[in-house]
Design an enzyme around this catalytic site. Structure first.
Site, short mmCIF file in Angstrom:
data_model
loop_
_atom_site.label_atom_id
_atom_site.label_comp_id
_atom_site.label_asym_id
_atom_site.label_seq_id
_atom_site.Cartn_x
_atom_site.Cartn_y
_atom_site.Cartn_z
N LYS A 1 0.82 -1.23 0.00
CA LYS A 1 0.00 0.00 0.00
C LYS A 1 0.85 1.27 0.00
O LYS A 1 0.42 2.31 -0.50
CB LYS A 1 -0.94 0.01 1.21
CG LYS A 1 -1.95 -1.14 1.23
CD LYS A 1 -3.11 -0.89 0.30
CE LYS A 1 -4.10 -2.04 0.33
NZ LYS A 1 -5.16 -1.92 -0.68
N SER B 1 1.71 -9.79 -0.44
CA SER B 1 1.37 -8.36 -0.43
C SER B 1 1.65 -7.68 0.90
O SER B 1 1.82 -6.45 0.94
CB SER B 1 -0.11 -8.19 -0.81
OG SER B 1 -0.93 -8.95 0.06
N GLU C 1 -9.65 6.02 3.17
CA GLU C 1 -10.46 4.96 3.77
C GLU C 1 -9.53 3.78 4.01
O GLU C 1 -8.51 3.65 3.35
CB GLU C 1 -11.58 4.55 2.80
CG GLU C 1 -11.15 3.56 1.72
CD GLU C 1 -10.06 4.06 0.79
OE1 GLU C 1 -10.05 5.28 0.51
OE2 GLU C 1 -9.20 3.25 0.36
C1 LIG Z 1 -1.54 -6.82 2.91
C2 LIG Z 1 -2.72 -6.57 2.03
N1 LIG Z 1 -2.85 -7.29 0.90
C3 LIG Z 1 -3.90 -7.11 0.07
C4 LIG Z 1 -4.89 -6.19 0.37
C5 LIG Z 1 -6.05 -6.07 -0.57
O1 LIG Z 1 -6.04 -4.91 -1.34
P1 LIG Z 1 -5.66 -4.91 -2.86
O2 LIG Z 1 -6.52 -5.94 -3.52
O3 LIG Z 1 -5.96 -3.52 -3.30
O4 LIG Z 1 -4.21 -5.25 -2.98
C6 LIG Z 1 -4.80 -5.40 1.53
C7 LIG Z 1 -5.82 -4.40 1.85
O5 LIG Z 1 -5.93 -3.86 2.89
C8 LIG Z 1 -3.68 -5.61 2.39
O6 LIG Z 1 -3.52 -4.91 3.53
#
Ligand SMILES: Cc1ncc(COP(=O)(O)O)c(C=O)c1O
Length: 398
Positions: free
Chosen positions: A92, A380, A114
C-alpha cells in the site's frame, strides 16, 4: 488484447470503469485527472517517486526463492515477491507515496483516506507525516475492532481515525464516508484512495503506482531463472497488489495470471467476497464492475476473515481481464487461508498477512501438480496485524 495505454480517455477498461458520480464529485475528479496527466508526463516526477521508493520505502523488495515450501509441496518452484518487506509492511505504501506527491503538486494540505485492514490507512498516515500534511482516515467500526493495532499505529503517526458506523461497518462504508468528506472540503483536501477502484482516474493511477511490483518481479525472475514464470498468483481485494504485479506480465501471453478472492465461509449471500464467483456487472462507488448484489441491484453484505479482501466490488481492470480471459479468478475459503498462514510461518519463517495467505492457499492447492513449472506469489503484506484474529480463529477451530 490488453494494452498498457488502458483505460481509454473516458476511463473505461473495455466495458468497465468510467466515472459514475454525482455532479459535486465531478470537479475534483477532473482536477485530479488533469493534474495526474501533467505529472505522469514529467520524468522529474517519476524520478522523485522512484527516489522516495528507494530511500523511504526500501525498494526494491526481494524476489525470494521459497525453498522449503517448494520442497514441501513437491511440484512447482515457488518464488515470493516480498512486498511485506516494504516500509509499513505492505504494498500500500507505493500508492500512498505516489498520491501524496500528486497532492503536494496540487497544493493540497489535507489528506483523507479509507481503510479496511488498516494497511492503507497506516501507509497514508506515514506518507502524510513524511510530507507534513494533515491526515484523516475513515474506517468501519467492525474493521477497527478487527485491526486494533493498525488503528493505534495510525494515531501514533498523527492521523485522526474516524469510526464509520453505517451499513456493514466495513470498507465500502468507509469509502462512502471519505467521498462525503471530499465533497465538503475540496479546496484543501486530496482523497488518497487505497486500491485500483472507484471513479476514473483512480483505477489507472493506482495501477501505475503499483506497477513497480510487476516491473521488479519480471526483471528479478529473468535474472534468477533466466526465463519468465509460468504462473503469477496474487490475492484480490480491490485489486491493487494483483494489478501491480500482473501489469509486469500481462503482455506475456504464456504467463498465467491468477487472482484469488475471499471465499469466506461459503459461496452464499453474505458469506464471502468472491465477486467473480457470486457477483455480476453493475455500478458501485463510482465505477462499473463486478459487484456482489441482490436481485434489486443493492450491494450485498460480504464476509472474509481478512479485512482487506472484504469488499463488495472489484477494481474494473480485473473485470476486463476476466472477460478477456487474460486472467483467471478463483477463491479460497477462510479455513484454507488460515491453514496457509500457518504453513508459510513454519516452513519459511514468514508470517504473512491474511490477505496474502489467500494467494498462498491457492499456491498450496495448485503447485503439487505443476512439476517443472515456476510460480511467483505476491506476498502483499506481513501478518503482524492479524495475529489476534488468528489466535481467536484457532481457539474456535480446536
Ligand atoms: C496486505 C494486504 N494485501 C492485500 C490487500 C487487498 O487490497 P488490494 O486488492 O488492493 O491489494 C490489503 C488491503 O488492505 C492488504 O492490507
Amino acid at each position: 488484447m490488453h494494452n498498457s495505454n488502458s483505460p481509454d480517455d473516458r476511463g473505461y477498461f473495455g466495458d468497465y470503469g468510467g466515472r459514475f458520480v454525482p455532479d459535486t464529485l465531478m470537479a475534483p475528479l477532473l482536477q485530479l485527472e488533469q493534474a495526474y496527466a501533467e505529472l505522469s508526463a514529467s520524468s522529474e516526477f517519476w524520478r522523485e517517486f522512484e527516489s522516495m521508493l528507494t530511500q523511504f520505502v526500501g525498494r526494491e523488495t526481494p524476489l525470494q526463492y521459497a525453498a522449503r515450501l517448494t520442497e514441501k509441496l513437491g511440484g512447482a518452484k515457488i518464488y515470493l515477491k516480498r512486498e511485506d518487506l516494504a516500509h509499513t509492511g505492505a504494498h500500500k505504501i507505493n500508492n500512498a507515496i505516489g498520491q501524496i506527491l500528486l497532492a503536494r503538486h496540487m497544493g493540497k494540505t489535507r489528506i483523507i483516506a479509507e481503510t479496511g485492514a488498516g494497511q492503507h490507512g497506516v501507509a497514508t498516515a506515514t506518507a502524510a507525516a513524511q510530507f507534513g500534511m494533515k491526515c484523516v482516515v475513515y474506517m468501519g467500526a467492525e474493521d477497527m475492532a478487527r485491526q486494533e493495532m493498525n488503528v493505534f499505529r495510525m494515531r501514533l503517526l498523527g492521523a485522526d481515525v474516524v469510526a464509520v458506523n453505517a451499513g456493514s461497518r466495513t470498507l465500502k462504508d468507509a469509502v462512502s464516508e471519505a467521498m462525503r468528506d471530499w465533497v465538503g472540503n475540496i479546496a484543501d483536501t486530496h482523497y488518497l484512495l487505497g486500491s485500483a477502484l472507484g471513479p476514473h482516474p483512480y483505477p489507472r493511477m493506482v495501477r501505475d503506482f503499483q506497477s513497480v511490483i510487476g516491473r521488479e518481479a519480471r526483471e528479478q525472475i529473468l535474472a534468477q531463472e533466466g526465463k519468465l514464470p509460468d504462473t503469477v498468483i496474487a490475492c484480490v481485494g480491490g485489486g491493487s497488489n494483483a494489478i501491480g504485479i500482473f501489469s509486469g506480465f500481462v503482455n506475456d501471453k504464456d504467463v498465467a495470471l491468477i487472482g484469488v478472492e475471499a471465499g469466506g465461509t461459503a459461496i452464499a449471500a453474505g458469506e464471502h467476497a468472491a465477486r467473480f464467483a457470486g457477483g455480476k456487472p453493475g455500478i458501485f462507488q463510482g465505477m462499473k464492475t463486478y459487484i456482489l448484489q441482490d436481485n434489486d441491484g443493492q450491494a450485498s453484505p460480504t464476509h472474509s476473515v481478512s479485512a482487506g479482501l472484504d469488499y463488495t466490488g472489484v477494481g474494473p481492470e480485473h473485470a476486463w481481464l476476466h472477460d478477456l480471459k487474460r486472467a483467471t479468478y478463483t477463491n479460497v475459503n477462510d479455513d484454507e487461508a488460515v491453514t496457509a498462514f500457518h504453513l508459510l510461518a513454519r516452513t519459511e519463517g514468514i508470517i504473512p498477512a491474511l490477505e496474502s495467505s489467500h494467494a498462498i492457499a491457492y499456491t498450496i492447492k495448485s503447485a503439487p501438480a505443476m512439476k517443472g513449472k515456476t510460480i511467483i506469489v505476491n506476498l502483499s503484506g506481513r501478518g503482524d496485524k492479524d495475529i489476534g484474529i488468528i489466535q481467536k480463529y484457532d481457539g474456535a477451530r480446536k
